[in-house]
Write an enzyme that holds these catalytic residues in place. Structure first.
Site, short mmCIF file in Angstrom:
data_model
loop_
_atom_site.label_atom_id
_atom_site.label_comp_id
_atom_site.label_asym_id
_atom_site.label_seq_id
_atom_site.Cartn_x
_atom_site.Cartn_y
_atom_site.Cartn_z
N PHE A 126 -7.31 20.74 -39.67
CA PHE A 126 -5.95 21.19 -39.99
C PHE A 126 -5.26 20.14 -40.86
CE2 PHE A 126 -1.50 22.11 -39.00
CZ PHE A 126 -1.49 23.50 -39.05
N ASP A 203 -8.21 17.35 -31.06
CA ASP A 203 -7.05 18.22 -31.25
C ASP A 203 -7.34 19.55 -30.55
OD1 ASP A 203 -5.18 20.07 -32.23
OD2 ASP A 203 -4.90 18.93 -34.08
N TYR A 228 2.83 26.03 -28.42
CA TYR A 228 3.45 27.28 -28.90
C TYR A 228 2.44 28.33 -29.35
CZ TYR A 228 2.91 24.65 -33.29
OH TYR A 228 2.41 23.91 -34.31
N LYS A 229 1.13 28.01 -29.28
CA LYS A 229 0.12 29.00 -29.66
C LYS A 229 -0.28 29.78 -28.41
CE LYS A 229 -1.02 26.38 -33.73
NZ LYS A 229 -1.74 25.23 -34.29
N ARG A 377 -6.91 35.78 -40.29
CA ARG A 377 -7.33 35.41 -38.93
C ARG A 377 -6.83 36.46 -37.95
NH1 ARG A 377 -5.52 29.32 -37.71
NH2 ARG A 377 -3.54 30.40 -37.86
C1 LIG Z 1 -1.08 24.31 -35.14
C2 LIG Z 1 -1.81 23.03 -35.33
C3 LIG Z 1 -1.14 21.81 -35.50
C4 LIG Z 1 0.37 21.83 -35.58
O1 LIG Z 1 1.00 20.59 -35.57
P1 LIG Z 1 2.59 20.58 -35.45
O2 LIG Z 1 2.94 19.16 -35.39
O3 LIG Z 1 2.96 21.36 -34.23
O4 LIG Z 1 3.14 21.27 -36.65
C5 LIG Z 1 -1.88 20.65 -35.60
N1 LIG Z 1 -3.24 20.68 -35.55
C6 LIG Z 1 -3.92 21.84 -35.39
C7 LIG Z 1 -5.41 21.85 -35.33
C8 LIG Z 1 -3.23 23.05 -35.29
O5 LIG Z 1 -3.89 24.20 -35.17
#
Ligand SMILES: *Cc1c(COP(=O)(O)O)cnc(C)c1O
Length: 405
Positions: A126, A203, A228-229, A377
């Site tokens: 990401f 992560d 939040y996911k 997705r």
């Molecule tokens: C959604 C996501 C993030 C989001 O990071 P934020 O700090 O909440 O914006 C980070 N890493 C991965 C792999 C994600 O899927």
């Protein structure tokens, strides 16, 4: 059996079917397939938020801090650890955002391996993970070793074995790859990294609340993730971090705020970290944004993460079957693992020009997730999505893909 009849049979046999009614309705949405980006709210969340504002915030005012708010980062962390992360108490906190926790923990990890100059990560992680590590490398004079991962799969242990050496301070990957949905082999990659003396940071954004996680058992050093996911915490809900208890006295995070201090309210002259996991905190915890997590963890605990995973695999299997039958003939490619033991909670479909379908899909009430350059997705959150809802959504996608061929 027709594809629709199969969806109906799967719904009828689904032991988690009743959980769907616990979520607030979205009248204009026919099929929500983006639980991996923003989970839907529980009806209990609206009640809890309202009660919190009226009774706790308005009613108790600053007394709320000593009533318990100050403990929420740790008590919610422990609960999350127990229900979703396989983490014994005292190793998980709820705080900040994933990006900020990534920075704090990755910086702490490389500093805990002085003299080692290499960090291993993959090109398909990401963006925020990659960007944060670029910044830390520049700050600390480290070398980033990029593993080129195939965006249709993800990181393999052999690739880590080839890259890791006695100069490696840290190895950082996602448990579930945000693009392909590839589920990494955490225990094996940890074993390889630890043999070389490196620390591991995982992560968990795309696995927490969707895939069973065993952080203690898998020998994970550090992990971060968002709520939040699949954890339905709401837009901008705080993140969480895990730091294995064996490392808590040696790993020191760089944002030395008063909330991570040994005695926050003594207002003393110099920083002294709190013992244990509290030292990961920096500033005032986002209490208001933590309220939904109480409701979400209750529901996840009641459903059970293993049952959630079982339904998740059935949902993605069904998505794959619909894709094979309806979409492959229209030039759509499935770029997620077919092997269930390597598949996370979503399926990614690819076809050039998918971007143009987004607007008509949204107008029809079908909400998948789009990732550049051409990936759609499909992330059916197990607690809030039915099989017939998946059928409806993908049939609209099929009709649009046919029209815009
Ligand atoms: C959604 C996501 C993030 C989001 O990071 P934020 O700090 O909440 O914006 C980070 N890493 C991965 C792999 C994600 O899927």
């Amino acid at each position: 059996m027709s594809l629709l009849a199969r969806a109906e049979a799967l719904d009828a046999a689904d032991p988690l079917a009743s959980y769907r009614a616990r979520f607030l309705p979205a009248p204009s949405v026919v099929s929500y397939l983006d639980g991996n980006s923003l989970g839907r709210p529980l009806a209990a969340t609206a009640t809890l938020m309202d009660e919190f504002v009226r009774d706790q915030w308005a009613g108790r005012l600053i007394q709320g801090w000593t009533d318990g708010w100050l403990e929420w980062p740790l008590t919610l962390g422990d609960r999350l650890g127990e229900i979703a992360l396989g983490a014994a108490p005292g190793q998980t906190v709820v705080a900040d955002s994933t990006t900020v926790l990534l920075y704090k923990l990755a910086r702490a990890a490389v500093d805990a391996r002085p003299g080692r100059r290499k960090v291993i990560l993959d090109t398909d992680n990401f963006p925020t993970d990659r960007y944060v590590l670029e910044g830390i490398a520049a700050e600390r004079g480290l070398h980033l070793h990029w593993i080129d991962t195939d965006p249709t799969t993800g990181i393999h242990p052999e690739q880590v074995l080839d890259a890791v050496d006695e100069d490696t301070a840290l190895v950082l990957f996602s448990h579930v790859a945000y693009r392909s949905g590839w589920l990494a082999d955490i225990p094996e990659i940890n074993r390889i990294a630890h043999e070389a003396g490196a620390l591991t940071l995982w992560d968990l954004c795309h696995s927490a609340g969707s895939v069973p996680i065993r952080l203690d058992e898998w020998g994970v050093d550090i992990a971060v993730g968002c709520s939040y996911k699949y954890l339905n915490g709401g837009p901008g809900a705080p993140a969480f971090a895990y730091l294995n208890s064996s490392l808590q006295s040696s790993v020191r995070q760089p944002i030395q705020g008063w909330m991570g201090h040994r005695a926050s309210f003594e207002m003393g002259p110099g920083y002294e970290p709190a013992p244990g996991i509290r030292a990961l905190l920096s500033g005032t915890p986002p209490i208001l944004a933590m309220v939904p997590m109480h409701a979400n963890l209750d529901v996840l605990a009641a459903a059970g993460i293993d049952a959630v995973r079982e339904k998740s695999l059935q949902l993605t299997e069904y998505v794959l079957d619909l894709a094979d039958e309806w979409l492959t003939p229209l030039g759509v490619e499935v770029v997620s693992p077919r092997d269930p033991s390597r598949r996370g909670g979503h399926v990614t479909l690819r076809r050039p020009g998918f971007e143009q379908l987004l607007e008509p899909l949204w107008s029809a009430g079908v909400i998948p997730d789009y990732r550049r350059p051409d990936g759609l997705r499909i992330g059916p959150a197990p607690l809030s999505t039915s099989f017939t809802e998946v059928h409806q959504g993908l049939s609209v996608l099929r009709d649009l893909a046919e029209k815009h061929r």
